[in-house]
Each structure stands twice: as C-alpha cells, then as structure tokens.
Write a protein that holds these residues in place. Sequence first.
Motif, short mmCIF file in Angstrom:
data_model
loop_
_atom_site.label_atom_id
_atom_site.label_comp_id
_atom_site.label_asym_id
_atom_site.label_seq_id
_atom_site.Cartn_x
_atom_site.Cartn_y
_atom_site.Cartn_z
N VAL A 43 -19.12 90.37 -70.96
CA VAL A 43 -20.06 91.41 -70.54
C VAL A 43 -19.40 92.38 -69.57
O VAL A 43 -19.62 93.58 -69.64
N ASN A 44 -18.55 91.89 -68.67
CA ASN A 44 -17.91 92.77 -67.69
C ASN A 44 -16.82 93.65 -68.32
O ASN A 44 -16.26 94.50 -67.64
N GLY A 45 -16.49 93.42 -69.58
CA GLY A 45 -15.54 94.25 -70.29
C GLY A 45 -14.09 94.08 -69.88
O GLY A 45 -13.26 94.92 -70.20
N ASP A 46 -13.75 93.01 -69.20
CA ASP A 46 -12.37 92.78 -68.75
C ASP A 46 -11.50 92.20 -69.85
O ASP A 46 -11.02 91.08 -69.77
N GLY A 47 -11.25 92.95 -70.89
CA GLY A 47 -10.34 92.52 -71.95
C GLY A 47 -10.91 91.41 -72.82
O GLY A 47 -12.04 90.98 -72.67
N ARG A 48 -10.11 90.96 -73.74
CA ARG A 48 -10.51 89.90 -74.67
C ARG A 48 -10.40 88.55 -73.97
O ARG A 48 -9.53 88.33 -73.13
N GLN A 49 -11.29 87.63 -74.34
CA GLN A 49 -11.22 86.26 -73.87
C GLN A 49 -11.36 85.34 -75.06
O GLN A 49 -11.80 85.74 -76.14
N TYR A 50 -10.99 84.07 -74.84
CA TYR A 50 -10.94 83.09 -75.91
C TYR A 50 -11.66 81.84 -75.44
O TYR A 50 -11.29 81.25 -74.43
N ARG A 51 -12.69 81.44 -76.19
CA ARG A 51 -13.50 80.28 -75.81
C ARG A 51 -13.18 79.12 -76.75
O ARG A 51 -13.35 79.22 -77.96
N PHE A 52 -12.71 78.03 -76.18
CA PHE A 52 -12.46 76.81 -76.94
C PHE A 52 -13.79 76.08 -77.08
O PHE A 52 -14.50 75.90 -76.09
N GLU A 53 -14.14 75.67 -78.29
CA GLU A 53 -15.37 74.94 -78.54
C GLU A 53 -15.07 73.71 -79.38
O GLU A 53 -14.27 73.77 -80.31
N ALA A 54 -15.72 72.61 -79.03
CA ALA A 54 -15.60 71.37 -79.79
C ALA A 54 -16.86 70.55 -79.56
O ALA A 54 -17.51 70.68 -78.51
N PRO A 55 -17.23 69.70 -80.53
CA PRO A 55 -18.38 68.83 -80.31
C PRO A 55 -18.15 67.95 -79.07
O PRO A 55 -17.04 67.49 -78.83
N HIS A 56 -19.17 67.77 -78.30
CA HIS A 56 -19.11 66.91 -77.11
C HIS A 56 -18.11 67.42 -76.08
O HIS A 56 -17.50 66.64 -75.36
N HIS A 57 -17.92 68.73 -76.02
CA HIS A 57 -17.01 69.35 -75.04
C HIS A 57 -17.76 70.53 -74.45
O HIS A 57 -18.36 71.31 -75.18
N GLU A 58 -17.72 70.68 -73.14
CA GLU A 58 -18.52 71.72 -72.49
C GLU A 58 -18.01 73.14 -72.76
O GLU A 58 -18.67 74.11 -72.46
N GLY A 59 -16.86 73.29 -73.33
CA GLY A 59 -16.29 74.60 -73.61
C GLY A 59 -15.40 75.06 -72.47
O GLY A 59 -15.63 74.74 -71.32
N THR A 60 -14.38 75.81 -72.81
CA THR A 60 -13.42 76.31 -71.84
C THR A 60 -13.01 77.71 -72.25
O THR A 60 -12.81 77.98 -73.42
N ILE A 61 -12.86 78.60 -71.28
CA ILE A 61 -12.53 79.99 -71.55
C ILE A 61 -11.14 80.33 -71.02
O ILE A 61 -10.78 79.93 -69.92
N PHE A 62 -10.40 81.09 -71.83
CA PHE A 62 -9.05 81.51 -71.48
C PHE A 62 -8.93 83.01 -71.62
O PHE A 62 -9.55 83.61 -72.49
N ASP A 63 -8.08 83.61 -70.81
CA ASP A 63 -7.74 85.02 -70.95
C ASP A 63 -6.57 85.20 -71.91
O ASP A 63 -6.31 86.30 -72.37
#
Length: 142
Positions: free
Chosen positions: A32-52
């Motif tokens: 939403v803040n528009g600070d470039g592309r980000q990458y969200r790791f998703e997996a079952p039973h994993h809370e998710g993690t975001i990377f630049d």
Amino acid sequence: MSHSDNLTATEGSESVLREYVLGVRIIEYTPVNGDGRQYRFEAPHHEGTIFDDREQAELYADVYFDVNGFEEADTGERGVPPEIIQAGRDTLAAYFLTRPGTDEHWVASFYGVKPSTVERYASWVRERAEEIRAGARERGME
C-alpha cells in the motif's frame, strides 16, 4: 534487503511469482505504501513472511523444503526454528542469508569460513530442495 513477519495490505497488483508443490508459493505484490515490489512467502500452517528481495524469498522457500517445513511463530525476533538448527550448518547458513542485515560476509564471519563456502552451502540447500519438490511431484503431491 529487508525482511518482515508482518503481512502488509496490498494494492491491486498481486500475482503468484512461484508456485511450488504442497501449497507453498511466493506472491509478488506492491505494498500500500508503494515502496517497490515485495515478495510474500506462503505455506500451509505458516504465518507468512515478507521479503523485499526475490532471491531471499526463494532461498527461504528452499530452506522450508529442505527441513520439511517449519514455523517461525514464537521463536522471537532473533530466534531460529529448531528444525533449522537441527538440519545442520549449510541449512542454518542459508536461513541466515534470508534474515535482515546478513549477507555472505556476515555468515562467513559467523562460521569462520570464506564467503564462497557460504555460497556453496546455500547451493546445497537449493539442490536438496529441488530434489524434494521433484520427488513430491513424482508422487503426485501437487
């Protein structure tokens, strides 16, 4: 190359960058803040993690497969999931490379090795992860 465990709301540009077996995927999006592309790791039973950084997100996925999954919840800001610690030096080195503020030089200093050795450790994790994913596909575990 930052890393965040807080999932950020996204704008309209969200797409699946990589889809792996067993419901694991990396989503590419613009925050939403528009600070470039980000990458969200998703997996079952994993809370998710975001990377630049895309490469960090992909290496994180490789570590995830290398240890047959892990959960970072409740490990604290500087903690490491037990599955990663138990997996050995190369997996732990690869995991460190996905953390904010670390690079090959930091990890090499931590282990007392050359940066090329750290790169080799990460390549072993990537190779094992690909073998694991290929085996899952062969068994129909999409």
